[in-house]
Design an enzyme around this catalytic site. Structure first.
Site, PDB file in Angstrom:
ATOM      1  N   PRO A 105       0.818  -1.207   0.000  1.00 15.12           N
ATOM      2  CA  PRO A 105       0.000   0.000   0.000  1.00 15.12           C
ATOM      3  C   PRO A 105       0.857   1.265   0.000  1.00 15.12           C
ATOM      4  O   PRO A 105       1.695   1.454   0.869  1.00 15.12           O
ATOM      5  CB  PRO A 105      -0.807  -0.100   1.297  1.00 15.12           C
ATOM      6  CG  PRO A 105      -0.628  -1.500   1.777  1.00 15.12           C
ATOM      7  CD  PRO A 105       0.666  -1.966   1.227  1.00 15.12           C
ATOM      8  N   GLU A 106       0.657   2.106  -0.989  1.00 12.06           N
ATOM      9  CA  GLU A 106       1.315   3.398  -1.071  1.00 12.06           C
ATOM     10  C   GLU A 106       0.213   4.459  -1.015  1.00 12.06           C
ATOM     11  O   GLU A 106      -0.941   4.125  -0.744  1.00 12.06           O
ATOM     12  CB  GLU A 106       2.155   3.480  -2.352  1.00 12.06           C
ATOM     13  CG  GLU A 106       3.131   2.305  -2.465  1.00 12.06           C
ATOM     14  CD  GLU A 106       3.959   2.322  -3.736  1.00 12.06           C
ATOM     15  OE1 GLU A 106       4.196   3.412  -4.283  1.00 12.06           O
ATOM     16  OE2 GLU A 106       4.364   1.238  -4.185  1.00 12.06           O
TER      17      GLU A 106
END
Length: 266
Positions: free
Chosen positions: A2-3
DNA sequence: CGCAGCGCCTGAAGGC
DNA sequence: TGCCTTCAGGCGCTGC
Protein backbone atom coordinates in the site's frame (compact mmCIF):
# COMPACT_ATOMS: atom_id res chain seq x y z
CA UNK A 1 2.29 -2.79 -1.01
CA UNK A 2 0.00 0.00 0.00
CA UNK A 3 1.31 3.40 -1.07
CA UNK A 4 -0.42 6.76 -1.14
CA UNK A 5 -3.09 5.83 -3.74
CA UNK A 6 -3.97 2.62 -1.92
CA UNK A 7 -4.08 4.33 1.49
CA UNK A 8 -6.19 7.16 0.07
CA UNK A 9 -8.60 4.63 -1.45
CA UNK A 10 -8.87 2.91 1.93
CA UNK A 11 -9.41 6.29 3.61
CA UNK A 12 -12.29 7.05 1.27
CA UNK A 13 -13.81 3.69 2.09
CA UNK A 14 -13.39 4.13 5.84
CA UNK A 15 -14.70 7.66 6.10
CA UNK A 16 -18.42 6.91 5.61
CA UNK A 17 -18.14 3.87 7.86
CA UNK A 18 -16.43 5.62 10.75
CA UNK A 19 -17.45 9.27 10.78
CA UNK A 20 -19.54 9.95 13.87
CA UNK A 21 -19.31 6.35 15.07
CA UNK A 22 -18.22 5.40 18.57
CA UNK A 23 -15.93 2.46 19.32
CA UNK A 24 -17.84 0.42 21.90
CA UNK A 25 -15.48 -2.55 22.19
CA UNK A 26 -12.26 -3.81 20.67
CA UNK A 27 -9.39 -6.21 20.81
CA UNK A 28 -5.81 -6.41 19.58
CA UNK A 29 -2.82 -8.65 19.04
CA UNK A 30 -0.63 -8.35 22.16
CA UNK A 31 2.34 -6.99 20.22
CA UNK A 32 3.28 -3.38 20.90
CA UNK A 33 2.74 -2.73 17.19
CA UNK A 34 -1.00 -3.28 17.58
CA UNK A 35 -2.11 -3.20 21.20
CA UNK A 36 -2.79 0.55 21.25
CA UNK A 37 -5.93 -0.20 19.27
CA UNK A 38 -7.99 -0.87 22.39
CA UNK A 39 -7.23 2.52 23.95
CA UNK A 40 -9.80 4.20 21.69
CA UNK A 41 -12.76 2.33 23.14
CA UNK A 42 -15.57 4.74 24.15
CA UNK A 43 -14.20 7.43 21.83
CA UNK A 44 -16.11 8.86 18.86
CA UNK A 45 -14.59 9.42 15.41
CA UNK A 46 -14.51 13.05 14.29
CA UNK A 47 -12.34 12.81 11.15
CA UNK A 48 -10.68 10.31 8.82
CA UNK A 49 -7.56 11.77 7.23
CA UNK A 50 -4.39 10.62 5.51
CA UNK A 51 -0.81 11.87 5.66
CA UNK A 52 1.59 10.11 3.30
CA UNK A 53 0.89 6.41 3.83
CA UNK A 54 -0.57 6.94 7.31
CA UNK A 55 -4.27 6.89 8.13
CA UNK A 56 -5.19 9.40 10.84
CA UNK A 57 -8.49 8.84 12.60
CA UNK A 58 -9.35 11.87 14.71
CA UNK A 59 -11.11 11.24 18.02
CA UNK A 60 -13.39 13.36 20.19
CA UNK A 61 -10.73 13.65 22.91
CA UNK A 62 -8.27 15.30 20.52
CA UNK A 63 -6.10 12.25 20.07
CA UNK A 64 -5.64 10.38 16.81
CA UNK A 65 -5.71 6.70 16.03
CA UNK A 66 -2.88 6.22 13.52
CA UNK A 67 -2.67 3.16 11.28
CA UNK A 68 0.09 2.24 8.85
CA UNK A 69 -0.83 -0.65 6.56
CA UNK A 70 2.76 -1.85 6.17
CA UNK A 71 2.98 -4.46 3.43
CA UNK A 72 -0.17 -6.50 3.85
CA UNK A 73 -2.51 -4.46 6.03
CA UNK A 74 -6.18 -4.23 5.05
CA UNK A 75 -9.41 -3.04 6.65
CA UNK A 76 -12.63 -5.01 6.52
CA UNK A 77 -16.11 -4.02 7.65
CA UNK A 78 -18.45 -6.74 8.87
CA UNK A 79 -22.11 -6.63 9.78
CA UNK A 80 -22.06 -7.87 13.35
CA UNK A 81 -19.43 -10.36 14.42
CA UNK A 82 -16.70 -11.18 11.88
CA UNK A 83 -15.69 -14.73 11.03
CA UNK A 84 -12.65 -16.03 12.91
CA UNK A 85 -9.45 -15.05 11.09
CA UNK A 86 -5.99 -15.66 12.56
CA UNK A 87 -4.55 -12.70 10.63
CA UNK A 88 -6.81 -10.07 12.21
CA UNK A 89 -4.48 -7.97 14.40
CA UNK A 90 -7.09 -5.55 15.74
CA UNK A 91 -10.85 -5.14 15.69
CA UNK A 92 -13.37 -2.58 16.90
CA UNK A 93 -17.08 -2.95 17.48
CA UNK A 94 -18.91 0.21 16.38
CA UNK A 95 -22.03 1.69 17.93
CA UNK A 96 -24.08 0.80 14.82
CA UNK A 97 -23.39 -2.91 15.33
CA UNK A 98 -20.76 -3.24 12.61
CA UNK A 99 -17.24 -4.46 13.23
CA UNK A 100 -14.09 -2.92 11.77
CA UNK A 101 -11.21 -5.39 11.46
CA UNK A 102 -7.56 -4.71 10.69
CA UNK A 103 -6.03 -7.74 8.99
CA UNK A 104 -2.27 -7.89 8.41
CA UNK A 105 -0.69 -11.20 7.45
CA UNK A 106 2.95 -10.14 7.69
CA UNK A 107 2.57 -7.81 10.64
CA UNK A 108 4.55 -5.00 9.05
CA UNK A 109 1.69 -2.67 9.83
CA UNK A 110 1.40 -0.55 12.93
CA UNK A 111 -1.27 1.00 15.11
CA UNK A 112 -0.62 3.91 17.45
CA UNK A 113 -2.62 6.50 19.35
CA UNK A 114 -0.99 9.90 19.50
CA UNK A 115 -1.70 13.45 20.61
CA UNK A 116 -2.48 16.21 18.16
CA UNK A 117 1.12 17.39 17.80
CA UNK A 118 2.21 14.12 16.10
CA UNK A 119 5.35 13.85 18.27
CA UNK A 120 4.20 10.41 19.34
CA UNK A 121 5.33 9.19 15.92
CA UNK A 122 8.57 10.94 14.88
CA UNK A 123 8.49 9.49 11.36
CA UNK A 124 5.02 10.89 10.80
CA UNK A 125 6.07 14.29 12.10
CA UNK A 126 9.12 14.29 9.80
CA UNK A 127 7.31 13.39 6.57
CA UNK A 128 8.04 15.51 3.52
CA UNK A 129 5.35 17.50 1.70
CA UNK A 130 2.12 15.93 0.49
CA UNK A 131 2.54 15.52 -3.27
CA UNK A 132 -0.72 17.36 -4.03
CA UNK A 133 0.11 20.35 -1.81
CA UNK A 134 1.64 23.60 -2.97
CA UNK A 135 4.65 22.89 -0.77
CA UNK A 136 5.80 20.16 -3.17
CA UNK A 137 7.71 22.14 -5.76
CA UNK A 138 10.22 21.35 -8.49
CA UNK A 139 12.68 23.74 -6.88
CA UNK A 140 12.33 22.03 -3.51
CA UNK A 141 12.60 18.56 -5.01
CA UNK A 142 15.73 19.57 -6.92
CA UNK A 143 17.29 21.11 -3.79
CA UNK A 144 16.43 18.19 -1.51
CA UNK A 145 17.52 15.44 -3.88
CA UNK A 146 20.86 17.12 -4.52
CA UNK A 147 21.48 17.92 -0.87
CA UNK A 148 21.96 14.21 -0.18
CA UNK A 149 24.35 11.80 -1.84
CA UNK A 150 21.73 9.04 -1.85
CA UNK A 151 20.26 7.77 -5.13
CA UNK A 152 17.12 9.53 -6.30
CA UNK A 153 14.92 6.44 -6.04
CA UNK A 154 16.13 5.76 -2.51
CA UNK A 155 15.26 9.33 -1.59
CA UNK A 156 11.75 8.97 -2.99
CA UNK A 157 11.28 5.87 -0.86
CA UNK A 158 12.60 7.71 2.21
CA UNK A 159 9.42 9.87 2.58
CA UNK A 160 11.47 13.01 3.29
CA UNK A 161 11.50 14.75 -0.09
CA UNK A 162 7.86 13.85 -0.66
CA UNK A 163 5.40 11.71 1.31
CA UNK A 164 3.56 8.64 0.06
CA UNK A 165 5.72 7.17 -2.71
CA UNK A 166 6.65 3.48 -2.49
CA UNK A 167 8.34 1.06 -4.84
CA UNK A 168 5.58 0.82 -7.46
CA UNK A 169 4.94 4.52 -7.93
CA UNK A 170 8.66 5.35 -7.64
CA UNK A 171 9.42 3.14 -10.64
CA UNK A 172 6.42 4.53 -12.51
CA UNK A 173 7.29 8.18 -11.81
CA UNK A 174 10.98 7.77 -12.64
CA UNK A 175 10.08 6.02 -15.89
CA UNK A 176 7.58 8.70 -16.84
CA UNK A 177 10.07 11.49 -16.02
CA UNK A 178 12.87 9.64 -17.87
CA UNK A 179 15.11 9.79 -14.80
CA UNK A 180 17.59 7.00 -13.97
CA UNK A 181 16.64 5.62 -10.54
CA UNK A 182 20.31 5.29 -9.55
CA UNK A 183 21.18 8.94 -10.17
CA UNK A 184 22.66 10.76 -7.20
CA UNK A 185 22.07 14.19 -8.68
CA UNK A 186 19.33 15.52 -10.94
CA UNK A 187 19.08 18.61 -13.12
CA UNK A 188 16.41 21.25 -12.61
CA UNK A 189 14.50 20.16 -15.72
CA UNK A 190 14.61 16.57 -14.49
CA UNK A 191 13.28 17.68 -11.10
CA UNK A 192 10.44 19.46 -12.86
CA UNK A 193 9.55 16.38 -14.88
CA UNK A 194 9.84 14.16 -11.80
CA UNK A 195 7.56 16.37 -9.70
CA UNK A 196 4.95 16.35 -12.44
CA UNK A 197 5.28 12.56 -12.88
CA UNK A 198 4.97 11.86 -9.15
CA UNK A 199 1.80 13.95 -8.90
CA UNK A 200 0.32 12.35 -12.02
CA UNK A 201 1.06 8.70 -11.26
CA UNK A 202 -0.30 9.08 -7.72
CA UNK A 203 -3.42 10.90 -8.91
CA UNK A 204 -4.04 8.27 -11.57
CA UNK A 205 -3.47 5.56 -8.98
CA UNK A 206 -6.19 7.06 -6.80
CA UNK A 207 -8.48 7.54 -9.78
CA UNK A 208 -8.25 3.82 -10.52
CA UNK A 209 -8.65 2.67 -6.95
CA UNK A 210 -5.05 1.66 -6.25
CA UNK A 211 -2.78 -1.11 -7.47
CA UNK A 212 -3.59 -4.68 -6.41
CA UNK A 213 -0.65 -7.00 -7.00
CA UNK A 214 -1.42 -9.46 -4.25
CA UNK A 215 -2.66 -8.32 -0.86
CA UNK A 216 -4.07 -4.85 -1.30
CA UNK A 217 -7.86 -4.66 -1.08
CA UNK A 218 -10.34 -1.84 -0.71
CA UNK A 219 -12.49 -1.61 2.41
CA UNK A 220 -15.26 -3.22 0.35
CA UNK A 221 -12.95 -6.17 -0.35
CA UNK A 222 -12.42 -5.38 -4.03
CA UNK A 223 -9.24 -5.11 -6.02
CA UNK A 224 -7.91 -1.86 -7.42
CA UNK A 225 -7.65 -1.28 -11.15
CA UNK A 226 -4.31 0.44 -11.50
CA UNK A 227 -2.30 -2.77 -11.90
CA UNK A 228 -3.58 -2.90 -15.48
CA UNK A 229 -2.18 0.54 -16.21
CA UNK A 230 1.45 0.19 -15.07
CA UNK A 231 4.03 1.20 -17.67
CA UNK A 232 7.18 0.02 -15.92
CA UNK A 233 6.88 -1.61 -12.49
CA UNK A 234 6.94 -5.39 -12.71
CA UNK A 235 7.24 -5.31 -16.51
CA UNK A 236 10.85 -6.41 -16.85
CA UNK A 237 11.38 -8.25 -20.15
CA UNK A 238 8.48 -6.44 -21.82
CA UNK A 239 8.90 -3.55 -24.25
CA UNK A 240 9.03 0.02 -22.97
CA UNK A 241 5.65 1.57 -23.89
CA UNK A 242 7.47 4.70 -25.04
CA UNK A 243 10.42 3.47 -27.10
CA UNK A 244 10.12 -0.31 -27.37
CA UNK A 245 13.41 -1.14 -25.66
CA UNK A 246 13.15 -4.16 -23.35
CA UNK A 247 12.63 -3.00 -19.76
CA UNK A 248 15.26 -4.30 -17.37
CA UNK A 249 15.13 -5.24 -13.70
CA UNK A 250 17.95 -4.59 -11.26
CA UNK A 251 18.42 -4.05 -7.55
CA UNK A 252 19.02 -0.53 -6.28
CA UNK A 253 19.87 -0.18 -2.59
CA UNK A 254 18.16 -3.50 -1.98
CA UNK A 255 14.94 -2.63 -3.81
CA UNK A 256 13.77 -4.39 -6.93
CA UNK A 257 13.77 -1.78 -9.69
CA UNK A 258 12.56 -1.81 -13.27
CA UNK A 259 13.65 0.83 -15.78
CA UNK A 260 14.07 1.47 -19.47
CA UNK A 261 17.75 1.36 -20.45
CA UNK A 262 17.10 3.77 -23.32
CA UNK A 263 14.71 6.34 -21.83
CA UNK A 264 16.26 6.46 -18.37
CA UNK A 265 19.96 7.24 -18.72
CA UNK A 266 22.10 8.87 -16.05
C1' DC B 1 23.19 14.44 12.07
C1' DG B 2 23.20 11.47 8.00
C1' DC B 3 23.10 7.22 6.28
C1' DA B 4 24.09 2.21 5.43
C1' DG B 5 22.79 -2.16 6.97
C1' DC B 6 20.08 -5.33 9.33
C1' DG B 7 15.79 -7.40 11.26
C1' DC B 8 11.07 -7.92 11.37
C1' DC B 9 7.23 -11.19 9.18
C1' DT B 10 4.92 -15.09 6.34
C1' DG B 11 3.03 -16.90 2.02
C1' DA B 12 4.26 -17.72 -2.63
C1' DA B 13 7.32 -19.20 -5.95
C1' DG B 14 11.30 -21.49 -7.59
C1' DG B 15 14.93 -25.19 -7.41
C1' DC B 16 16.06 -29.89 -7.15
C1' DT C 1 5.42 -34.84 -4.77
C1' DG C 2 7.73 -32.61 -1.18
C1' DC C 3 11.21 -30.30 1.11
C1' DC C 4 14.17 -26.41 1.27
C1' DT C 5 15.61 -21.76 -0.04
C1' DT C 6 14.73 -17.34 -1.70
C1' DC C 7 12.06 -13.37 -2.31
C1' DA C 8 8.81 -9.49 -1.48
C1' DG C 9 9.53 -4.64 1.04
C1' DG C 10 8.25 -0.21 4.56
C1' DC C 11 10.15 1.18 8.35
C1' DG C 12 12.33 0.95 13.18
C1' DC C 13 16.53 0.54 15.10
C1' DT C 14 21.61 0.33 15.61
C1' DG C 15 26.07 1.83 15.00
C1' DC C 16 29.58 4.16 12.43
Amino acid sequence: MPELPEVETVRRGLEPVLLGRRFVDGGAHPSAKFNAATSVIDRTVRSVDRRGKYLLIGLDDGRRLVVHLGMTGQFQVHEGEPAADPHVRAWWLLDDGRTLAFRDVRRFGRIAVIDQDLTGLPTLAALGPEPFDEGFTAEGLWRDVNRSTARVKTQLLGQRVVAGVGNIYADEALWRARVHPGSRRITKPAAGRLRRAIIDVLAEGIEHGGTTLRDYRTVEGGEGGNQHRLDCYGRSGLPCPRCGTTLRRSVIDGRGTTRCPTCQRR
